[in-house]
Motif scaffolding. Structure first.
Motif, PDB file in Angstrom:
ATOM      1  N   LEU A 250      29.284  42.242  38.544  1.00  0.00           N
ATOM      2  CA  LEU A 250      29.585  41.964  39.941  1.00  0.00           C
ATOM      3  C   LEU A 250      29.058  43.077  40.840  1.00  0.00           C
ATOM      4  CD1 LEU A 250      33.347  40.901  39.639  1.00  0.00           C
ATOM      5  CD2 LEU A 250      31.391  39.393  40.001  1.00  0.00           C
ATOM      6  N   THR A 251      28.605  42.689  42.019  1.00  0.00           N
ATOM      7  CA  THR A 251      28.276  43.676  43.046  1.00  0.00           C
ATOM      8  C   THR A 251      29.567  44.001  43.793  1.00  0.00           C
ATOM      9  OG1 THR A 251      27.850  42.032  44.767  1.00  0.00           O
ATOM     10  CG2 THR A 251      25.972  42.670  43.349  1.00  0.00           C
ATOM     11  N   GLN A 252      29.527  45.035  44.600  1.00  0.00           N
ATOM     12  CA  GLN A 252      30.695  45.356  45.421  1.00  0.00           C
ATOM     13  C   GLN A 252      31.001  44.210  46.381  1.00  0.00           C
ATOM     14  OE1 GLN A 252      29.368  49.130  47.006  1.00  0.00           O
ATOM     15  NE2 GLN A 252      30.459  50.267  45.419  1.00  0.00           N
ATOM     16  N   ASP A 253      29.977  43.570  46.925  1.00  0.00           N
ATOM     17  CA  ASP A 253      30.170  42.424  47.814  1.00  0.00           C
ATOM     18  C   ASP A 253      30.865  41.274  47.092  1.00  0.00           C
ATOM     19  OD1 ASP A 253      28.970  43.598  50.065  1.00  0.00           O
ATOM     20  OD2 ASP A 253      26.979  42.877  49.499  1.00  0.00           O
ATOM     21  N   GLU A 254      30.415  40.982  45.876  1.00  0.00           N
ATOM     22  CA  GLU A 254      31.000  39.878  45.113  1.00  0.00           C
ATOM     23  C   GLU A 254      32.464  40.166  44.764  1.00  0.00           C
ATOM     24  OE1 GLU A 254      26.940  38.275  42.908  1.00  0.00           O
ATOM     25  OE2 GLU A 254      28.085  39.915  41.992  1.00  0.00           O
ATOM     26  N   LEU A 255      32.743  41.409  44.405  1.00  0.00           N
ATOM     27  CA  LEU A 255      34.130  41.780  44.104  1.00  0.00           C
ATOM     28  C   LEU A 255      34.996  41.624  45.343  1.00  0.00           C
ATOM     29  CD1 LEU A 255      36.332  42.832  42.245  1.00  0.00           C
ATOM     30  CD2 LEU A 255      35.506  45.156  42.683  1.00  0.00           C
ATOM     31  N   ALA A 256      34.502  42.074  46.477  1.00  0.00           N
ATOM     32  CA  ALA A 256      35.255  41.932  47.727  1.00  0.00           C
ATOM     33  C   ALA A 256      35.537  40.463  48.026  1.00  0.00           C
ATOM     34  CB  ALA A 256      34.488  42.578  48.879  1.00  0.00           C
ATOM     35  N   GLU A 257      34.552  39.598  47.813  1.00  0.00           N
ATOM     36  CA  GLU A 257      34.729  38.161  48.041  1.00  0.00           C
ATOM     37  C   GLU A 257      35.809  37.583  47.130  1.00  0.00           C
ATOM     38  OE1 GLU A 257      31.038  36.016  47.737  1.00  0.00           O
ATOM     39  OE2 GLU A 257      30.049  37.355  49.173  1.00  0.00           O
ATOM     40  N   GLN A 258      35.856  38.038  45.896  1.00  0.00           N
ATOM     41  CA  GLN A 258      36.832  37.509  44.943  1.00  0.00           C
ATOM     42  C   GLN A 258      38.267  37.885  45.287  1.00  0.00           C
ATOM     43  OE1 GLN A 258      36.065  37.784  40.763  1.00  0.00           O
ATOM     44  NE2 GLN A 258      33.927  37.206  40.988  1.00  0.00           N
ATOM     45  N   THR A 259      38.444  38.872  46.167  1.00  0.00           N
ATOM     46  CA  THR A 259      39.807  39.241  46.568  1.00  0.00           C
ATOM     47  C   THR A 259      40.349  38.296  47.630  1.00  0.00           C
ATOM     48  OG1 THR A 259      39.162  40.754  48.352  1.00  0.00           O
ATOM     49  CG2 THR A 259      39.321  41.685  46.106  1.00  0.00           C
ATOM     50  N   GLY A 260      39.531  37.370  48.083  1.00  0.00           N
ATOM     51  CA  GLY A 260      39.983  36.426  49.092  1.00  0.00           C
ATOM     52  C   GLY A 260      40.055  37.028  50.483  1.00  0.00           C
ATOM     53  N   GLY A 261      39.244  38.056  50.710  1.00  0.00           N
ATOM     54  CA  GLY A 261      39.225  38.673  52.027  1.00  0.00           C
ATOM     55  C   GLY A 261      40.220  39.811  52.182  1.00  0.00           C
ATOM     56  N   GLY A 262      40.959  40.099  51.132  1.00  0.00           N
ATOM     57  CA  GLY A 262      41.955  41.153  51.217  1.00  0.00           C
ATOM     58  C   GLY A 262      41.389  42.556  51.146  1.00  0.00           C
TER      59      GLY A 262
ATOM     60  N   MET B  84      49.018  50.176  45.717  1.00  0.00           N
ATOM     61  CA  MET B  84      49.373  49.449  44.493  1.00  0.00           C
ATOM     62  C   MET B  84      48.984  47.973  44.603  1.00  0.00           C
ATOM     63  SD  MET B  84      50.403  51.496  42.231  1.00  0.00           S
ATOM     64  CE  MET B  84      51.163  50.437  41.028  1.00  0.00           C
ATOM     65  N   LYS B  85      49.120  47.400  45.777  1.00  0.00           N
ATOM     66  CA  LYS B  85      48.760  45.991  45.973  1.00  0.00           C
ATOM     67  C   LYS B  85      47.268  45.776  45.707  1.00  0.00           C
ATOM     68  CE  LYS B  85      48.729  42.329  49.420  1.00  0.00           C
ATOM     69  NZ  LYS B  85      49.033  41.954  50.794  1.00  0.00           N
ATOM     70  N   VAL B  86      46.443  46.644  46.256  1.00  0.00           N
ATOM     71  CA  VAL B  86      44.988  46.547  46.068  1.00  0.00           C
ATOM     72  C   VAL B  86      44.639  46.820  44.613  1.00  0.00           C
ATOM     73  CG1 VAL B  86      42.771  47.647  46.635  1.00  0.00           C
ATOM     74  CG2 VAL B  86      44.399  47.070  48.452  1.00  0.00           C
ATOM     75  N   LEU B  87      45.236  47.852  44.038  1.00  0.00           N
ATOM     76  CA  LEU B  87      44.970  48.190  42.639  1.00  0.00           C
ATOM     77  C   LEU B  87      45.320  47.019  41.730  1.00  0.00           C
ATOM     78  CD1 LEU B  87      44.013  50.338  40.656  1.00  0.00           C
ATOM     79  CD2 LEU B  87      46.365  51.204  40.588  1.00  0.00           C
ATOM     80  N   PHE B  88      46.448  46.373  41.987  1.00  0.00           N
ATOM     81  CA  PHE B  88      46.865  45.216  41.190  1.00  0.00           C
ATOM     82  C   PHE B  88      45.834  44.100  41.285  1.00  0.00           C
ATOM     83  CE2 PHE B  88      49.317  41.239  40.659  1.00  0.00           C
ATOM     84  CZ  PHE B  88      49.736  41.432  39.361  1.00  0.00           C
ATOM     85  N   GLN B  89      45.331  43.837  42.496  1.00  0.00           N
ATOM     86  CA  GLN B  89      44.297  42.799  42.665  1.00  0.00           C
ATOM     87  C   GLN B  89      43.056  43.131  41.845  1.00  0.00           C
ATOM     88  OE1 GLN B  89      44.035  42.616  47.116  1.00  0.00           O
ATOM     89  NE2 GLN B  89      43.722  40.452  46.665  1.00  0.00           N
ATOM     90  N   LEU B  90      42.591  44.373  41.939  1.00  0.00           N
ATOM     91  CA  LEU B  90      41.385  44.770  41.229  1.00  0.00           C
ATOM     92  C   LEU B  90      41.572  44.704  39.716  1.00  0.00           C
ATOM     93  CD1 LEU B  90      40.266  47.753  43.489  1.00  0.00           C
ATOM     94  CD2 LEU B  90      39.320  45.436  43.429  1.00  0.00           C
ATOM     95  N   ILE B  91      42.731  45.135  39.227  1.00  0.00           N
ATOM     96  CA  ILE B  91      43.022  45.076  37.793  1.00  0.00           C
ATOM     97  C   ILE B  91      42.949  43.637  37.296  1.00  0.00           C
ATOM     98  CG2 ILE B  91      44.904  45.282  36.114  1.00  0.00           C
ATOM     99  CD1 ILE B  91      45.692  47.902  37.509  1.00  0.00           C
ATOM    100  N   ARG B  92      43.526  42.731  38.057  1.00  0.00           N
ATOM    101  CA  ARG B  92      43.539  41.317  37.636  1.00  0.00           C
ATOM    102  C   ARG B  92      42.151  40.691  37.705  1.00  0.00           C
ATOM    103  NH1 ARG B  92      48.544  38.388  37.014  1.00  0.00           N
ATOM    104  NH2 ARG B  92      47.206  36.642  37.457  1.00  0.00           N
ATOM    105  N   ILE B  93      41.429  40.928  38.785  1.00  0.00           N
ATOM    106  CA  ILE B  93      40.098  40.332  38.944  1.00  0.00           C
ATOM    107  C   ILE B  93      39.148  40.859  37.877  1.00  0.00           C
ATOM    108  CG2 ILE B  93      38.049  40.253  40.420  1.00  0.00           C
ATOM    109  CD1 ILE B  93      40.047  40.291  42.826  1.00  0.00           C
TER     110      ILE B  93
END
Length: 80
Positions: free
Chosen positions: A16-28, A46-55
């Protein structure tokens, strides 16, 4: 910055690129924020970290216990 390097390595391993990862967060999370985490030692909430860990399908142990070496990927996958 262990967290930033772990996130970057996992993102690259996922192809994934940084752009693609950002898109996968749903805009968060913005691309700029991901860049800051990876390269500028920005500590995510922690909220952001949790999103990144899951994605990125990162084991929480990798983030919270980086001193433990996870060399057996099959065993690690079974644990997570």
């Amino acid at each position: 910055n262990n967290i930033g390097q772990i996130i970057k390595n996992a993102r690259q391993a996922a192809g994934l690129t940084q752009d693609e990862l950002a898109e996968q967060t749903g805009g968060g999370i913005t691309t700029r924020y991901i860049m800051a985490i990876e390269n500028e030692s920005r500590q995510p909430s922690m909220k952001v970290l949790f999103q990144l860990i899951r994605i990125l399908k990162i084991s929480a142990d990798t983030i919270f216990y980086p001193e433990i070496q996870h060399t057996d990927k099959k065993k690690e996958h079974l644990i997570t």
